[in-house]
Design an enzyme around this catalytic site. Structure first.
Site, short mmCIF file in Angstrom:
data_model
loop_
_atom_site.label_atom_id
_atom_site.label_comp_id
_atom_site.label_asym_id
_atom_site.label_seq_id
_atom_site.Cartn_x
_atom_site.Cartn_y
_atom_site.Cartn_z
N GLU A 46 -14.75 117.42 49.77
CA GLU A 46 -14.84 118.11 48.48
C GLU A 46 -14.90 117.10 47.34
O GLU A 46 -15.64 117.27 46.37
CB GLU A 46 -13.62 119.03 48.29
CG GLU A 46 -13.45 120.07 49.37
CD GLU A 46 -12.56 119.63 50.54
OE1 GLU A 46 -12.03 120.51 51.22
OE2 GLU A 46 -12.41 118.41 50.77
N CYS A 76 -7.64 117.34 46.95
CA CYS A 76 -8.87 118.10 46.72
C CYS A 76 -8.56 119.39 45.97
O CYS A 76 -9.35 119.82 45.13
CB CYS A 76 -9.60 118.36 48.03
SG CYS A 76 -10.28 116.84 48.75
N CYS A 120 -7.25 119.96 50.87
CA CYS A 120 -5.92 119.36 50.99
C CYS A 120 -5.11 119.59 49.71
O CYS A 120 -5.66 119.66 48.62
CB CYS A 120 -6.04 117.86 51.28
SG CYS A 120 -6.71 116.88 49.92
N HIS A 155 -12.61 112.37 50.54
CA HIS A 155 -12.65 113.64 51.26
C HIS A 155 -13.96 114.35 50.91
O HIS A 155 -14.60 114.03 49.90
CB HIS A 155 -11.46 114.50 50.86
CG HIS A 155 -10.16 114.04 51.43
ND1 HIS A 155 -9.03 114.82 51.42
CD2 HIS A 155 -9.81 112.87 52.03
CE1 HIS A 155 -8.03 114.17 51.99
NE2 HIS A 155 -8.48 112.97 52.36
#
Length: 163
Positions: free
Chosen positions: A67, A107, A97, A65
């Site tokens: 981040e 994240c 998330c 992801h």
């Protein structure tokens, strides 16, 4: 309590808008897939306004992801420089998330375990895949969360493939 029932403070600070624009450009680099959003992120030292890392969905191997990519890149810096960061800001086009269907750490969990003390986002995560609780979890942990007004449509338009 879902994100939609939380009041998220807004920021129109020109620096916040500038870094959000950079995050949106990162999101546009994400390859669309039918099972995930395209998100961009920028990790910043708020004392110097230096960009420490950028990232976007699936940029690095392992179904990463945005981040998460920023934090992986941060961890590759000189360890002595990382320990000097006590308060970082991450700009992300979508709410971090709180659940990963892949079983990896969310994240939100990664942010809470890092020196990030402020999250600036473009839009709350839609309930398409999971019910996201990222904002609530971050706020409960004392991490400041703000939203940049006027960019939600642009952040969502990058994700037309799943919305």
């Amino acid at each position: 309590m879902s994100t939609s029932s939380l009041t998220i403070p807004e920021t129109s600070d020109p620096r916040d808008v500038e870094f959000m624009r950079l995050a949106i450009e990162q999101a546009k680099l994400s390859a669309p897939v039918p099972t995930a959003y395209c998100v961009g992120a920028v990790l910043v030292n708020p004392q110097t306004f230096e960009t420490l890392a950028t990232g976007y969905s699936r940029e690095l191997p392992g179904n990463t992801h945005a981040e998460e990519c920023c934090l992986i890149k941060l961890s590759s810096l000189d360890p002595s420089s990382i320990s000097s960061f006590s308060s970082l800001t991450i700009y992300t086009t979508m709410e971090p998330c709180s659940t990963r269907l892949s079983g990896k750490k969310s994240c939100t969990e990664l942010i809470m375990a890092s020196p990030i003390k402020r999250v600036v986002m473009g839009v709350a995560e839609p309930d398409r895949f999971v019910k996201c609780e990222g904002v609530r979890m971050l706020m409960n942990k004392g991490i400041k969360v703000t939203i940049v007004p006027g960019v939600a449509e642009e952040c969502l338009s990058i994700n037309r493939h799943v919305l």
